[in-house]
Scaffold this motif. Structure first.
Motif, PDB file in Angstrom:
ATOM      1  N   PHE A  37       0.757  -1.370   0.309  1.00  0.00           N
ATOM      2  CA  PHE A  37       0.113  -0.182  -0.125  1.00  0.00           C
ATOM      3  C   PHE A  37       0.991   0.742   0.147  1.00  0.00           C
ATOM      4  O   PHE A  37       0.413   1.829  -0.988  1.00  0.00           O
ATOM      5  CB  PHE A  37      -1.202  -0.152   1.242  1.00  0.00           C
ATOM      6  N   LEU A  38       1.958   0.954   1.217  1.00  0.00           N
ATOM      7  CA  LEU A  38       3.020   2.588   0.676  1.00  0.00           C
ATOM      8  C   LEU A  38       3.433   2.671  -0.102  1.00  0.00           C
ATOM      9  O   LEU A  38       3.207   3.937  -0.852  1.00  0.00           O
ATOM     10  CB  LEU A  38       4.044   2.155   2.104  1.00  0.00           C
ATOM     11  N   PRO A 121      -8.834  -3.171  -0.037  1.00  0.00           N
ATOM     12  CA  PRO A 121      -8.510  -4.525  -0.475  1.00  0.00           C
ATOM     13  C   PRO A 121      -7.616  -4.912  -1.237  1.00  0.00           C
ATOM     14  O   PRO A 121      -6.433  -4.141  -1.529  1.00  0.00           O
ATOM     15  CB  PRO A 121      -9.412  -4.656  -1.937  1.00  0.00           C
ATOM     16  N   TYR A 122      -6.482  -5.691  -0.956  1.00  0.00           N
ATOM     17  CA  TYR A 122      -5.350  -6.135  -1.269  1.00  0.00           C
ATOM     18  C   TYR A 122      -5.884  -6.324  -2.725  1.00  0.00           C
ATOM     19  O   TYR A 122      -4.016  -6.683  -3.408  1.00  0.00           O
ATOM     20  CB  TYR A 122      -4.550  -7.894  -0.234  1.00  0.00           C
ATOM     21  N   ASP A 123      -6.547  -7.079  -2.994  1.00  0.00           N
ATOM     22  CA  ASP A 123      -6.226  -7.835  -4.486  1.00  0.00           C
ATOM     23  C   ASP A 123      -6.248  -6.673  -5.527  1.00  0.00           C
ATOM     24  O   ASP A 123      -5.486  -6.542  -6.927  1.00  0.00           O
ATOM     25  CB  ASP A 123      -7.598  -8.330  -4.763  1.00  0.00           C
ATOM     26  N   ASP A 124      -6.215  -5.234  -4.558  1.00  0.00           N
ATOM     27  CA  ASP A 124      -6.187  -3.949  -6.164  1.00  0.00           C
ATOM     28  C   ASP A 124      -5.073  -3.887  -5.946  1.00  0.00           C
ATOM     29  O   ASP A 124      -4.437  -2.975  -6.664  1.00  0.00           O
ATOM     30  CB  ASP A 124      -7.577  -3.034  -5.453  1.00  0.00           C
ATOM     31  N   GLN A 128      -4.419  -3.789  -9.372  1.00  0.00           N
ATOM     32  CA  GLN A 128      -5.035  -2.474  -9.790  1.00  0.00           C
ATOM     33  C   GLN A 128      -5.287  -1.332  -8.907  1.00  0.00           C
ATOM     34  O   GLN A 128      -6.035  -0.589  -8.557  1.00  0.00           O
ATOM     35  CB  GLN A 128      -6.408  -2.180 -10.516  1.00  0.00           C
ATOM     36  N   PRO A 129      -3.263  -1.401  -8.378  1.00  0.00           N
ATOM     37  CA  PRO A 129      -3.595  -0.127  -7.625  1.00  0.00           C
ATOM     38  C   PRO A 129      -4.015   1.699  -7.920  1.00  0.00           C
ATOM     39  O   PRO A 129      -3.933   2.324  -7.213  1.00  0.00           O
ATOM     40  CB  PRO A 129      -2.079  -0.394  -7.638  1.00  0.00           C
ATOM     41  N   ASP A 130      -4.035   1.978  -8.980  1.00  0.00           N
ATOM     42  CA  ASP A 130      -4.111   2.842 -10.382  1.00  0.00           C
ATOM     43  C   ASP A 130      -6.011   3.402  -9.585  1.00  0.00           C
ATOM     44  O   ASP A 130      -6.150   4.836  -9.112  1.00  0.00           O
ATOM     45  CB  ASP A 130      -4.350   3.212 -11.374  1.00  0.00           C
ATOM     46  N   LEU A 131      -6.466   2.506  -9.216  1.00  0.00           N
ATOM     47  CA  LEU A 131      -7.928   2.565  -8.628  1.00  0.00           C
ATOM     48  C   LEU A 131      -8.086   3.158  -7.320  1.00  0.00           C
ATOM     49  O   LEU A 131      -8.965   3.607  -6.636  1.00  0.00           O
ATOM     50  CB  LEU A 131      -9.094   1.336  -8.422  1.00  0.00           C
ATOM     51  N   THR A 132      -7.075   2.701  -6.231  1.00  0.00           N
ATOM     52  CA  THR A 132      -6.992   2.727  -5.209  1.00  0.00           C
ATOM     53  C   THR A 132      -6.035   4.426  -5.084  1.00  0.00           C
ATOM     54  O   THR A 132      -6.273   5.100  -4.542  1.00  0.00           O
ATOM     55  CB  THR A 132      -5.963   1.879  -4.434  1.00  0.00           C
TER      56      THR A 132
END
Length: 193
Positions: A37-38, A121-124, A128-132
């Motif tokens: 995440f970071l 969500p870990y899967d994102d 797809q980190p751009d969504l997060t």
């Protein structure tokens, strides 16, 4: 500075300031999901780890301690965001009704304490980190405005200009425009049109 070096310094700083279970929990609990995440979301948005606290201890309504994955408390700490990285396995497949209820009650109690709880969500993060990134920018932009209006030297390219969609860009511009009418500061002049 690159993320890996900055993350190591940041983690070492928090380890040095802790003892006992708080230190042990940080050594055991700050794992792959939090680091992902970071690196994939937070760092591209902010470029630093300022005001972030890993494995942050809070007490529940029964006085029992538990730890939040990451807490962001900018400025004077009145604004508190709790980021919880949630994998499908531990938070869905491997849970039962009692643990499910406890999780929901815990999140409700965090709201009572003034935390804004954000489930990631870990899967994102993996797929797809751009969504997060987009969602985090939309969520945090109103709270960043208190920083924006105190200076017109804020580096907008690091803060808001990497918005991947026109809707988000429009949202931030509208906030800037409305606030500038009240304050006289015109930070929206830094946007690329």
């Amino acid at each position: 500075m690159r993320f890996i070096e900055e993350h190591a310094k940041w983690l070492q700083h928090h380890l040095k300031s802790r003892s006992g279970e708080r230190k042990g929990r940080l050594e055991r609990g700050h794992g792959h999901g939090e680091t992902m995440f970071l690196e994939r979301v937070w760092w591209p948005v902010f470029g630093n780890l300022d005001d972030l606290h890993p494995e942050y201890e809070v007490c529940d309504w029964r006085g029992r301690p538990y730890f939040l994955d990451l807490v962001w408390m900018p400025g004077d700490g009145r604004c508190k965001f709790a980021f919880e990285i949630k994998g499908f396995g531990p938070h869905v497949q491997q849970t039962d009704r009692i643990r499910y209820r406890q999780e929901l009650n815990r999140e409700t109690y965090l709201h009572v304490l003034g935390y804004k709880v954000i489930a990631i969500p870990y899967d994102d993060l993996a797929e797809q980190p751009d969504l997060t990134i987009s969602l985090i920018k939309m969520l945090l932009s109103p709270y960043l405005s208190s920083v924006i209006w105190t200076t017109d030297t804020l580096d907008w390219s690091a803060m808001c200009l990497r918005l991947p969609c026109a809707v988000t860009n429009h949202f931030v511009r509208s906030i800037l425009y409305k606030s500038s009418r009240l304050t006289g500061v015109q930070p929206y002049k830094h946007f690329n049109r």
